[in-house]
Write a protein that holds these residues in place. Sequence first.
Motif, PDB file in Angstrom:
ATOM      1  N   ASN A 181       0.882  -1.165   0.000  1.00 38.20           N
ATOM      2  CA  ASN A 181       0.000   0.000   0.000  1.00 38.20           C
ATOM      3  C   ASN A 181       0.915   1.208   0.000  1.00 38.20           C
ATOM      4  N   LEU A 182       1.382   1.594  -1.168  1.00 38.49           N
ATOM      5  CA  LEU A 182       2.500   2.524  -1.300  1.00 38.49           C
ATOM      6  C   LEU A 182       2.316   3.809  -0.512  1.00 38.49           C
ATOM      7  N   MET A 183       1.245   4.535  -0.780  1.00 36.00           N
ATOM      8  CA  MET A 183       1.085   5.847  -0.141  1.00 36.00           C
ATOM      9  C   MET A 183       0.483   5.765   1.248  1.00 36.00           C
ATOM     10  N   SER A 184      -0.139   4.647   1.568  1.00 36.87           N
ATOM     11  CA  SER A 184      -0.616   4.367   2.937  1.00 36.87           C
ATOM     12  C   SER A 184      -1.649   5.369   3.447  1.00 36.87           C
ATOM     13  N   TYR A 185      -2.518   5.844   2.568  1.00 31.42           N
ATOM     14  CA  TYR A 185      -3.606   6.701   3.030  1.00 31.42           C
ATOM     15  C   TYR A 185      -4.521   5.914   3.959  1.00 31.42           C
ATOM     16  N   ASP A 186      -5.037   6.596   4.979  1.00 25.34           N
ATOM     17  CA  ASP A 186      -5.965   5.938   5.900  1.00 25.34           C
ATOM     18  C   ASP A 186      -7.251   5.543   5.193  1.00 25.34           C
ATOM     19  N   LYS A 187      -7.691   6.396   4.252  1.00 25.82           N
ATOM     20  CA  LYS A 187      -8.928   6.121   3.514  1.00 25.82           C
ATOM     21  C   LYS A 187      -8.760   6.559   2.070  1.00 25.82           C
ATOM     22  N   LEU A 188      -9.348   5.793   1.163  1.00 29.46           N
ATOM     23  CA  LEU A 188      -9.493   6.195  -0.230  1.00 29.46           C
ATOM     24  C   LEU A 188     -10.985   6.361  -0.490  1.00 29.46           C
ATOM     25  N   ILE A 189     -11.397   7.559  -0.839  1.00 26.88           N
ATOM     26  CA  ILE A 189     -12.801   7.860  -1.092  1.00 26.88           C
ATOM     27  C   ILE A 189     -12.971   8.066  -2.594  1.00 26.88           C
ATOM     28  N   LEU A 190     -13.894   7.322  -3.190  1.00 25.71           N
ATOM     29  CA  LEU A 190     -14.088   7.395  -4.636  1.00 25.71           C
ATOM     30  C   LEU A 190     -15.361   8.166  -4.964  1.00 25.71           C
ATOM     31  N   ILE A 191     -15.263   9.055  -5.944  1.00 29.30           N
ATOM     32  CA  ILE A 191     -16.441   9.760  -6.423  1.00 29.30           C
ATOM     33  C   ILE A 191     -16.326   9.929  -7.936  1.00 29.30           C
ATOM     34  N   GLY A 192     -17.462   9.819  -8.620  1.00 24.34           N
ATOM     35  CA  GLY A 192     -17.461   9.929 -10.071  1.00 24.34           C
ATOM     36  C   GLY A 192     -17.103   8.643 -10.785  1.00 24.34           C
ATOM     37  N   PHE A 193     -17.042   7.532 -10.073  1.00 22.71           N
ATOM     38  CA  PHE A 193     -16.707   6.243 -10.680  1.00 22.71           C
ATOM     39  C   PHE A 193     -17.967   5.535 -11.187  1.00 22.71           C
ATOM     40  N   ASP A 194     -18.826   6.260 -11.865  1.00 22.40           N
ATOM     41  CA  ASP A 194     -20.119   5.722 -12.314  1.00 22.40           C
ATOM     42  C   ASP A 194     -20.044   5.143 -13.710  1.00 22.40           C
ATOM     43  N   TYR A 195     -19.119   5.653 -14.524  1.00 22.36           N
ATOM     44  CA  TYR A 195     -18.909   5.190 -15.890  1.00 22.36           C
ATOM     45  C   TYR A 195     -20.106   5.449 -16.808  1.00 22.36           C
ATOM     46  N   SER A 196     -21.035   6.266 -16.334  1.00 22.01           N
ATOM     47  CA  SER A 196     -22.174   6.650 -17.182  1.00 22.01           C
ATOM     48  C   SER A 196     -22.760   7.936 -16.609  1.00 22.01           C
ATOM     49  N   TRP A 197     -23.518   8.621 -17.441  1.00 18.55           N
ATOM     50  CA  TRP A 197     -24.155   9.855 -17.023  1.00 18.55           C
ATOM     51  C   TRP A 197     -25.664   9.676 -17.055  1.00 18.55           C
ATOM     52  N   LYS A 198     -26.371  10.441 -16.222  1.00 18.62           N
ATOM     53  CA  LYS A 198     -27.824  10.478 -16.302  1.00 18.62           C
ATOM     54  C   LYS A 198     -28.214  11.019 -17.676  1.00 18.62           C
ATOM     55  N   GLN A 199     -29.392  10.634 -18.144  1.00 16.32           N
ATOM     56  CA  GLN A 199     -29.840  11.032 -19.464  1.00 16.32           C
ATOM     57  C   GLN A 199     -29.885  12.554 -19.624  1.00 16.32           C
ATOM     58  N   ASP A 200     -30.237  13.250 -18.555  1.00 16.15           N
ATOM     59  CA  ASP A 200     -30.345  14.700 -18.622  1.00 16.15           C
ATOM     60  C   ASP A 200     -29.107  15.384 -18.018  1.00 16.15           C
ATOM     61  N   GLY A 201     -28.023  14.609 -17.753  1.00 27.61           N
ATOM     62  CA  GLY A 201     -26.818  15.150 -17.112  1.00 27.61           C
ATOM     63  C   GLY A 201     -25.873  15.801 -18.096  1.00 27.61           C
TER      64      GLY A 201
END
Length: 201
Positions: A181-201
């Motif tokens: 675990n190279l950088m050893s962050y206490d937490k990795l928080i992911l956002i935007g990993f949806d790989y798709s957009w809402k139809q009206d987005g």
Amino acid sequence: IIKQSMSCYQQWAPVWRINALEHRNFPQRSFEDFRHSGIGRAALLVANGYSFEEHIDTIIKYKDNVDIVCCDKTLGHLIERGIKPKFCIVCDANVNYEKYLKPWQDQLKDTILFINVCANPLWSKNGNWKSIYTYVNKDVMNYEKEFIEISGCKNVMTAGTNVSNMMVVLMVQADNENRQNLMSYDKLILIGFDYSWKQDG
């Protein structure tokens, strides 16, 4: 996976070789510079899916409490909102410099660039980056051996399926053979990993 890797290599290898040779001219800095650098901190990894758009106000509110990591196409969206990423990762040979970097290339003094030696070198040559670290992707066909030789780069990362997943790989540097675990962050928080957009987005 093997067939996909071979097909990608056949299509892109000529361009990759040119880009890798250009990246040979950049200082070779080791990923070891970041070992355990995230202890006691959380990292927010921001990809370009619709949950990024939905939660941008939350990111703005807490931006000083996390180290922000972005991929190439998210960089400008963050900077426009006053968010300065700590790290930006670029993977692809065809990621557009004029669209995704040029408008903000003078606002990067606090951001470290991690770039695949086979990626578009316009990202390395432009921008007032705090510093630049190159790396070579390792895949099932061992194509990394060719690009290590061309570029002179010793930083090797297991290839992810896309640039968003490569942010996770960058943070931990783990693969089937190596459980670090190279950088050893206490937490990795992911956002935007949806790989798709809402139809009206």
